[in-house]
Design a protein around this motif. Structure first.
Motif, PDB file in Angstrom:
ATOM      1  N   LEU A 180     -35.164  32.984 -14.819  1.00  0.00           N
ATOM      2  CA  LEU A 180     -36.301  32.800 -15.725  1.00  0.00           C
ATOM      3  C   LEU A 180     -35.832  32.780 -17.177  1.00  0.00           C
ATOM      4  CD1 LEU A 180     -39.256  35.024 -14.430  1.00  0.00           C
ATOM      5  CD2 LEU A 180     -39.112  32.534 -14.470  1.00  0.00           C
ATOM      6  N   ALA A 181     -34.941  33.693 -17.517  1.00  0.00           N
ATOM      7  CA  ALA A 181     -34.456  33.775 -18.895  1.00  0.00           C
ATOM      8  C   ALA A 181     -33.684  32.519 -19.299  1.00  0.00           C
ATOM      9  CB  ALA A 181     -33.579  35.015 -19.071  1.00  0.00           C
ATOM     10  N   ARG A 182     -33.041  31.876 -18.353  1.00  0.00           N
ATOM     11  CA  ARG A 182     -32.278  30.658 -18.654  1.00  0.00           C
ATOM     12  C   ARG A 182     -33.161  29.418 -18.712  1.00  0.00           C
ATOM     13  NH1 ARG A 182     -28.657  32.968 -14.842  1.00  0.00           N
ATOM     14  NH2 ARG A 182     -29.538  31.654 -13.182  1.00  0.00           N
ATOM     15  N   THR A 183     -34.358  29.498 -18.153  1.00  0.00           N
ATOM     16  CA  THR A 183     -35.229  28.329 -18.062  1.00  0.00           C
ATOM     17  C   THR A 183     -35.742  27.928 -19.441  1.00  0.00           C
ATOM     18  OG1 THR A 183     -35.945  28.986 -15.837  1.00  0.00           O
ATOM     19  CG2 THR A 183     -37.329  27.395 -17.017  1.00  0.00           C
ATOM     20  N   PRO A 184     -35.519  26.700 -19.863  1.00  0.00           N
ATOM     21  CA  PRO A 184     -36.001  26.299 -21.194  1.00  0.00           C
ATOM     22  C   PRO A 184     -37.506  26.068 -21.198  1.00  0.00           C
ATOM     23  CG  PRO A 184     -34.977  24.444 -20.084  1.00  0.00           C
ATOM     24  CD  PRO A 184     -34.773  25.624 -19.181  1.00  0.00           C
ATOM     25  N   ALA A 185     -38.088  26.186 -22.370  1.00  0.00           N
ATOM     26  CA  ALA A 185     -39.503  25.853 -22.526  1.00  0.00           C
ATOM     27  C   ALA A 185     -39.697  24.368 -22.268  1.00  0.00           C
ATOM     28  CB  ALA A 185     -39.969  26.218 -23.928  1.00  0.00           C
ATOM     29  N   ARG A 186     -40.895  23.998 -21.843  1.00  0.00           N
ATOM     30  CA  ARG A 186     -41.188  22.598 -21.531  1.00  0.00           C
ATOM     31  C   ARG A 186     -42.521  22.196 -22.157  1.00  0.00           C
ATOM     32  NH1 ARG A 186     -44.445  22.478 -16.632  1.00  0.00           N
ATOM     33  NH2 ARG A 186     -44.687  24.591 -15.772  1.00  0.00           N
ATOM     34  N   PRO A 187     -42.769  20.902 -22.268  1.00  0.00           N
ATOM     35  CA  PRO A 187     -44.007  20.464 -22.922  1.00  0.00           C
ATOM     36  C   PRO A 187     -45.230  20.624 -22.016  1.00  0.00           C
ATOM     37  CG  PRO A 187     -42.711  18.566 -22.218  1.00  0.00           C
ATOM     38  CD  PRO A 187     -41.864  19.785 -21.949  1.00  0.00           C
ATOM     39  N   PHE A 188     -46.341  20.980 -22.634  1.00  0.00           N
ATOM     40  CA  PHE A 188     -47.631  21.077 -21.937  1.00  0.00           C
ATOM     41  C   PHE A 188     -48.674  20.338 -22.768  1.00  0.00           C
ATOM     42  CE2 PHE A 188     -45.440  24.769 -20.218  1.00  0.00           C
ATOM     43  CZ  PHE A 188     -45.849  24.784 -18.889  1.00  0.00           C
ATOM     44  N   GLU A 189     -49.580  19.680 -22.068  1.00  0.00           N
ATOM     45  CA  GLU A 189     -50.715  19.043 -22.722  1.00  0.00           C
ATOM     46  C   GLU A 189     -51.939  19.913 -22.475  1.00  0.00           C
ATOM     47  OE1 GLU A 189     -50.973  14.591 -22.942  1.00  0.00           O
ATOM     48  OE2 GLU A 189     -52.686  14.983 -21.611  1.00  0.00           O
ATOM     49  N   VAL A 190     -52.635  20.263 -23.547  1.00  0.00           N
ATOM     50  CA  VAL A 190     -53.713  21.255 -23.457  1.00  0.00           C
ATOM     51  C   VAL A 190     -54.969  20.705 -24.115  1.00  0.00           C
ATOM     52  CG1 VAL A 190     -54.386  23.635 -23.957  1.00  0.00           C
ATOM     53  CG2 VAL A 190     -51.965  23.081 -23.597  1.00  0.00           C
ATOM     54  N   LEU A 191     -56.091  20.847 -23.425  1.00  0.00           N
ATOM     55  CA  LEU A 191     -57.386  20.406 -23.940  1.00  0.00           C
ATOM     56  C   LEU A 191     -58.183  21.593 -24.453  1.00  0.00           C
ATOM     57  CD1 LEU A 191     -59.816  18.419 -24.291  1.00  0.00           C
ATOM     58  CD2 LEU A 191     -60.401  18.921 -21.901  1.00  0.00           C
ATOM     59  N   VAL A 192     -58.638  21.492 -25.695  1.00  0.00           N
ATOM     60  CA  VAL A 192     -59.586  22.444 -26.278  1.00  0.00           C
ATOM     61  C   VAL A 192     -60.868  21.661 -26.524  1.00  0.00           C
ATOM     62  CG1 VAL A 192     -60.126  23.878 -28.267  1.00  0.00           C
ATOM     63  CG2 VAL A 192     -57.798  23.844 -27.357  1.00  0.00           C
ATOM     64  N   ALA A 193     -61.904  21.963 -25.765  1.00  0.00           N
ATOM     65  CA  ALA A 193     -63.172  21.235 -25.882  1.00  0.00           C
ATOM     66  C   ALA A 193     -64.172  22.038 -26.710  1.00  0.00           C
ATOM     67  CB  ALA A 193     -63.739  20.945 -24.493  1.00  0.00           C
ATOM     68  N   LEU A 194     -64.949  21.317 -27.520  1.00  0.00           N
ATOM     69  CA  LEU A 194     -65.915  21.960 -28.416  1.00  0.00           C
ATOM     70  C   LEU A 194     -67.332  21.581 -28.023  1.00  0.00           C
ATOM     71  CD1 LEU A 194     -64.140  21.242 -31.831  1.00  0.00           C
ATOM     72  CD2 LEU A 194     -63.885  23.237 -30.345  1.00  0.00           C
ATOM     73  N   ALA A 195     -68.200  22.578 -28.026  1.00  0.00           N
ATOM     74  CA  ALA A 195     -69.614  22.311 -27.784  1.00  0.00           C
ATOM     75  C   ALA A 195     -70.288  21.778 -29.044  1.00  0.00           C
ATOM     76  CB  ALA A 195     -70.319  23.578 -27.307  1.00  0.00           C
ATOM     77  N   LYS A 196     -69.884  22.321 -30.209  1.00  0.00           N
ATOM     78  CA  LYS A 196     -70.452  21.882 -31.490  1.00  0.00           C
ATOM     79  C   LYS A 196     -69.318  21.534 -32.443  1.00  0.00           C
ATOM     80  CE  LYS A 196     -74.714  24.614 -31.150  1.00  0.00           C
ATOM     81  NZ  LYS A 196     -75.553  25.656 -31.800  1.00  0.00           N
ATOM     82  N   VAL A 197     -69.492  20.404 -33.138  1.00  0.00           N
ATOM     83  CA  VAL A 197     -68.441  19.910 -34.030  1.00  0.00           C
ATOM     84  C   VAL A 197     -69.062  19.584 -35.383  1.00  0.00           C
ATOM     85  CG1 VAL A 197     -66.501  18.309 -34.244  1.00  0.00           C
ATOM     86  CG2 VAL A 197     -67.437  18.838 -31.975  1.00  0.00           C
ATOM     87  N   TYR A 237     -53.825  18.850 -27.490  1.00  0.00           N
ATOM     88  CA  TYR A 237     -52.588  19.192 -28.200  1.00  0.00           C
ATOM     89  C   TYR A 237     -51.422  19.201 -27.221  1.00  0.00           C
ATOM     90  CZ  TYR A 237     -55.705  20.848 -31.925  1.00  0.00           C
ATOM     91  OH  TYR A 237     -56.661  20.932 -32.902  1.00  0.00           O
ATOM     92  N   ARG A 238     -50.232  19.062 -27.756  1.00  0.00           N
ATOM     93  CA  ARG A 238     -49.012  19.175 -26.959  1.00  0.00           C
ATOM     94  C   ARG A 238     -48.185  20.331 -27.501  1.00  0.00           C
ATOM     95  NH1 ARG A 238     -50.910  14.289 -27.191  1.00  0.00           N
ATOM     96  NH2 ARG A 238     -50.952  12.992 -25.311  1.00  0.00           N
ATOM     97  N   PHE A 239     -47.940  21.291 -26.643  1.00  0.00           N
ATOM     98  CA  PHE A 239     -47.192  22.487 -27.014  1.00  0.00           C
ATOM     99  C   PHE A 239     -45.943  22.598 -26.151  1.00  0.00           C
ATOM    100  CE2 PHE A 239     -51.704  23.715 -27.742  1.00  0.00           C
ATOM    101  CZ  PHE A 239     -51.644  23.880 -29.124  1.00  0.00           C
ATOM    102  N   THR A 240     -44.965  23.266 -26.680  1.00  0.00           N
ATOM    103  CA  THR A 240     -43.785  23.627 -25.905  1.00  0.00           C
ATOM    104  C   THR A 240     -43.901  25.102 -25.552  1.00  0.00           C
ATOM    105  OG1 THR A 240     -42.435  21.987 -27.043  1.00  0.00           O
ATOM    106  CG2 THR A 240     -41.270  23.748 -25.910  1.00  0.00           C
ATOM    107  N   ALA A 241     -43.860  25.417 -24.267  1.00  0.00           N
ATOM    108  CA  ALA A 241     -44.074  26.791 -23.811  1.00  0.00           C
ATOM    109  C   ALA A 241     -43.317  27.017 -22.514  1.00  0.00           C
ATOM    110  CB  ALA A 241     -45.567  27.069 -23.611  1.00  0.00           C
ATOM    111  N   LEU A 242     -43.262  28.280 -22.093  1.00  0.00           N
ATOM    112  CA  LEU A 242     -42.561  28.641 -20.865  1.00  0.00           C
ATOM    113  C   LEU A 242     -43.453  28.595 -19.641  1.00  0.00           C
ATOM    114  CD1 LEU A 242     -40.433  31.566 -22.306  1.00  0.00           C
ATOM    115  CD2 LEU A 242     -39.539  29.435 -21.361  1.00  0.00           C
ATOM    116  N   ASP A 243     -44.773  28.669 -19.842  1.00  0.00           N
ATOM    117  CA  ASP A 243     -45.680  28.599 -18.696  1.00  0.00           C
ATOM    118  C   ASP A 243     -47.059  28.162 -19.194  1.00  0.00           C
ATOM    119  OD1 ASP A 243     -47.506  31.038 -19.106  1.00  0.00           O
ATOM    120  OD2 ASP A 243     -45.541  31.991 -19.167  1.00  0.00           O
ATOM    121  N   PRO A 244     -47.953  27.780 -18.288  1.00  0.00           N
ATOM    122  CA  PRO A 244     -49.264  27.265 -18.720  1.00  0.00           C
ATOM    123  C   PRO A 244     -50.084  28.269 -19.515  1.00  0.00           C
ATOM    124  CG  PRO A 244     -48.842  26.707 -16.422  1.00  0.00           C
ATOM    125  CD  PRO A 244     -47.760  27.647 -16.824  1.00  0.00           C
TER     126      PRO A 244
END
Length: 545
Positions: A180-197, A237-244
């Protein structure tokens, strides 16, 4: 998995404790992770030099930090046995001002320490059981290091449970953690939805903006249910992270910045309203927008009926609880600032030592709070163990515990049983928490056998965590920085302790009308007198004489 693997008690102990450490909500404060890993602690020390040079941290605070870290890293097998350890300990023996050659060397050493840290620990536990470090130390070391790397507690809990279900051996755990410690971070695509804008025209030109139709299409494309989802739009958004879950946390922090800005609108002030979930591509379930609470529980408010008793004159306790309210789910910077403000407001006084020594100024509040929490730790654990003593056939101890009318009586029965019969005197066969209870019983057996050194170690760990909270608060408020290397770790470790301390302070105020400073004095004296000529028991450390 082999029979040998299935009967590895060291591995079961380690995984049971990791499950405690990775359970965001539900693990009592007394069984949580109170410390950060050595690698992050070294990075924090390196960063402190910068803040000392800018007048944000006192030199005495940085010297205390360095001396404590130098003492703590001694048993850390991940720091190597020869050259690496010798270079590191040599650097930590002297001040590390910014700028200086020593500080530049420390930065280089941290890089060498980080690489292969858990592999060195894997080698250290690949020895006969009698030669291994205690499983408590190993579980804390691995858990803190993986969390410090940026893995989420939710992801790590699933990892530990999978290992447990597979009947992993100690070697399996060590190898898997190192992987786990050796595993590099990877890209994730994440949706943040808004009810009011509000001010939608400002969002629409942005590359991350998705209108309502595109939000629904994105959800369907990634296999998410759309029934009941009513977005007004959103951002991908696109983030680099180790897990979802870590990716979702980055999105959560992005959203906090957005909602904070909306508070400054003249119309629709604070009007940015998100939907209650975050969606991560490739992760099957939506992740709740509200993060798990950070574990600051003041149970006295419920157990003694004070939750709604807010009429009448406002007290210092009321102010402190309000200041600390953000600690569980608020944004990180206000949570740190509010938590420390509560501690400082209750546990400092104008007659405290002035100057710049390590006990002067407001830092003394951390030490006083640490003493209070250390004295409440035995009662908390012993009470839980008494409740969880559930043999298949009810024995005399279980009957006597059931006849008790107070937790003090139950805790005393558990302490007596552990003192006379050791950890196996309590039977957790019928308890759902039995895998966590067994290591706790061993810790309490060690405590009742020789209380002072055990309590001294625990109080020391609490002191370090709370002083880290104080330093982090100063970096936020006086340095104007919210991106410190140990900011999130500081809150993760200190929040449950702040809750535990406030719980005891609230109890003493309502039950005895006892001032917080007087409670701290009682705790400091108790740590010196426990198990001595006065006969003070670990069960009664915060009780009036």
């Amino acid at each position: 998995m082999s029979t040998a693997a299935a009967s590895d008690p060291y591995a079961r102990h380690v995984l049971a404790r990791m499950s405690d450490f990775f359970t965001d909500e539900g693990t009592p404060w007394a069984r949580r992770l109170w410390d950060i890993g050595s690698v992050l602690a070294l990075e924090e020390l390196w960063e402190a030099g910068h803040w000392q040079a800018h007048g944000v941290l006192y030199p005495a605070a940085c010297e205390w930090q360095r001396n404590e870290l130098n003492a703590l890293i001694g048993p850390d097998r991940g720091l190597g046995d020869r050259d690496l350890r010798r270079e590191l300990t040599g650097l930590l023996k002297n001040p590390l001002p910014d700028p200086s050659p020593e500080r530049r060397r420390l930065k280089e050493i941290i890089g060498h320490v980080r690489g292969g840290y858990l592999e060195r620990w894997a080698a250290a536990v690949s020895v006969p059981v009698g030669e291994r470090v205690k499983p408590e130390r190993y579980s804390r070391t691995v858990a803190s290091h993986l969390l410090d790397l940026g893995y989420s507690a939710s992801h790590l809990k699933a990892w530990a449970e999978d290992l447990y279900d597979a009947r992993a051996t100690t070697a399996d755990i060590a190898d898997s953690a190192a992987e786990l410690a050796r595993t590099p971070a990877r890209p994730f695509e994440v949706l943040v939805a808004l009810a009011k804008v509000p001010q939608r025209q400002l969002a629409e030109p942005l590359e991350h903006w998705y209108d309502k139709g595109k939000v629904i299409a994105w959800l369907r494309e990634h296999g998410h249910e759309t029934a009941g989802v009513r977005p007004g739009g959103g951002f991908v958004y696109r983030f680099t992270a180790l897990d979802p879950y870590s990716a979702a946390e980055q999105a959560r922090q992005m959203l906090e910045r957005m909602t904070a800005r909306s508070q400054f609108l003249r119309r629709a002030r604070g009007g940015v309203e998100p939907l209650p979930h975050i969606w991560v591509a490739g992760h099957p379930q939506p992740i709740p927008l509200d993060p798990p609470a950070r574990g600051a529980d003041v149970l006295t408010l419920v157990h003694e009926g004070h939750l709604y008793q807010v009429a009448g004159t406002r007290s210092r306790i009321d102010d402190a609880l309000e200041l600390a309210a953000a600690v569980n789910r608020g944004p990180i910077a206000p949570a740190v600032a509010g938590a420390w403000a509560a501690v400082e407001s209750l546990l400092t006084h104008p007659d405290d030592p002035k100057g710049e020594n390590e006990r002067s100024g407001k830092a003394v509040a951390a030490d006083r709070m640490a003493a209070i929490i250390a004295c409440s730790w035995p009662r908390a654990e012993l009470t839980a163990l008494a409740h969880h003593h559930k043999p298949r056939t009810k024995d005399d101890l279980a009957r006597r515990i059931a006849a008790c009318t107070t937790n003090q009586e139950r805790a005393r029965l558990a302490a007596d049983a552990l003192h006379s019969g050791g950890a196996t005197a309590l039977d957790f066969t019928g308890a759902v928490t039995k895998y966590s209870d067994r290591p706790a019983a061993q810790r309490m057996a060690d405590l009742v056998t020789d209380p002072r050194p055990v309590l001294g170690d625990v109080a020391g760990a609490f002191r370090i965590a709370l002083r880290r909270l104080y330093r982090t608060r100063n970096i936020i408020l006086h340095g104007g920085a919210t991106q410190g290397v140990a900011l999130e770790a500081s809150l993760r470790t200190a929040a449950p302790l702040v809750g535990a301390g406030l719980d005891r302070i609230v109890h003493a105020a309502y039950a005895e009308s006892l001032d917080p400073l007087d409670l701290a004095a009682r705790a400091e004296v108790a740590l010196k007198l426990v198990n001595g000529e006065t006969g003070l028991s670990v069960v009664d450390l915060l009780e009036p004489v």
